[in-house]
Design an enzyme around this catalytic site. Structure first.
Site, mmCIF file in Angstrom:
data_model
loop_
_atom_site.group_PDB
_atom_site.id
_atom_site.type_symbol
_atom_site.label_atom_id
_atom_site.label_comp_id
_atom_site.label_asym_id
_atom_site.label_seq_id
_atom_site.Cartn_x
_atom_site.Cartn_y
_atom_site.Cartn_z
ATOM 1 N N CYS A 232 0.797 -1.373 -0.040
ATOM 2 C CA CYS A 232 -0.127 -0.206 -0.151
ATOM 3 C C CYS A 232 0.744 1.308 0.063
ATOM 4 C CB CYS A 232 -0.956 -0.012 1.454
ATOM 5 S SG CYS A 232 -1.754 1.425 1.503
ATOM 6 N N CYS B 288 -0.146 3.713 2.718
ATOM 7 C CA CYS B 288 0.353 3.214 4.081
ATOM 8 C C CYS B 288 1.961 3.525 4.043
ATOM 9 C CB CYS B 288 0.311 1.772 4.062
ATOM 10 S SG CYS B 288 -1.658 1.271 3.963
#
Length: 103
Positions: A28, A31
């Site tokens: 991600c 993230c």
């Protein structure tokens, strides 16, 4: 940041204490964007334990908790959810701090 070793350990953090569950995944990009500032956020909110939950490792938990976008944050105090910052958008340090201050 605490990284649970198994589902049982993860469940223990749900049941007791003031915990912020940070749902993330290695792949991600959003993230990876926020991860470097997580220690600063943790330092600003010492009343919470921060638990990193890899969404891919705990997919059943993510589904049960309706975590469909990451990074996402769910705050649980002694087994009761008290707040969530869950969506598919990139989150900034300021947005996360404002969310935690509002609790």
């Amino acid at each position: 940041m605490i990284i649970p070793k198994n589902l049982e350990e993860l469940a223990g953090y749900v049941e007791k204490g003031k915990n912020v569950f940070f749902f993330t995944a290695d792949w991600c990009g959003d993230c990876r964007f926020i991860k470097p500032v997580m220690p600063e956020i943790e330092a600003e909110f010492p009343e919470y334990q921060f638990i990193e939950v890899d969404r891919d490792d705990y997919m059943d938990v993510a589904i049960e908790w309706n975590i469909f976008g990451i990074p996402s944050f769910v705050v649980i105090n002694d087994g009761k959810e008290v707040g969530r910052f869950v969506n598919k958008n990139r989150k900034t340090k300021e947005e996360i701090a404002a969310f935690l201050r509002e609790l």
